[in-house]
Design an enzyme around this catalytic site. Structure first.
Site: not given
Ligand code: IMP
Ligand code: MG
Length: 168
Positions: A92-93, A96, A145, A158
């Protein structure tokens, strides 16, 4: 926008992560890439992995144009490989709130892999809403972000080879 992590910093960390994953999975590993954000990370990680490796791709609903998670996760692309008894690593990237990964881990765990581990290039611990296990983390970052190296803002950026912060 300013650079948070240079292309060189990322490449060297990705090589170390690949070595760690190889050490923990000497007999090979099945990588599950979470689209779209992890596609660049996956391609560098897979090429840096010395051992045997197979791949699958999943997609979940994204933020759209917002910089904040809606908290609602939806599976939009699945795969049909059999995971039973296999060593699986989710790629995963960024983690958050953790809601996306908790959701994916539950789905994949139900398919009875031998081990299910998770590898995220980035982690923003200050934003966590759920306690999610991530065995491999590239960089821990502050709550801003970020874009580039696969991560987008409204589908842009991207393709950047580095990770930058959008200044609001
Ligand atoms: P989570 O479910 O809140 O943990 O969010 C995870 C997803 O939100 C990641 O797979 C990203 O695609 C997106 N995301 C969260 N933070 C960022 C950021 O700072 N930049 C770009 N995408 C983000
Ligand atoms: Mg993602």
């Amino acid at each position: 926008m300013h650079t948070l992590l240079s292309a060189d910093q990322i490449q060297s960390r990705v090589r170390t992560l690949a070595e760690e994953i190889h050490r923990d999975h000497p007999n090979g590993v099945h990588l599950v890439c979470v689209l779209k954000g992890a596609f660049v990370f996956l391609s560098d990680l897979a090429r840096a992995l010395p051992g045997d490796c197979s791949l699958d791709f999943m997609a979940v609903s994204s933020y759209g144009k917002s910089t904040r998670s809606s908290g609602q996760v939806q599976l939009t692309k699945d795969f049909d490989s059999d995971l039973q008894g296999r060593d699986v690593v989710i790629v995963e990237d960024i983690v958050d709130t953790g809601l996306t990964l908790i959701y994916l881990q539950e789905i994949l765990r139900a398919r009875s892999p031998r081990h299910l581990r998770t590898c995220c290039l980035l982690s923003k611990p200050s934003r966590r809403k759920v306690d999610v296990a991530v065995e491999y983390i590239g960089f821990t970052i502050e709550d801003s972000f970020v874009v580039g190296y696969g991560l987008d803002y409204g589908e842009r950026y991207r393709n950047l080879p580095y990770i930058g912060v959008i200044e609001e």
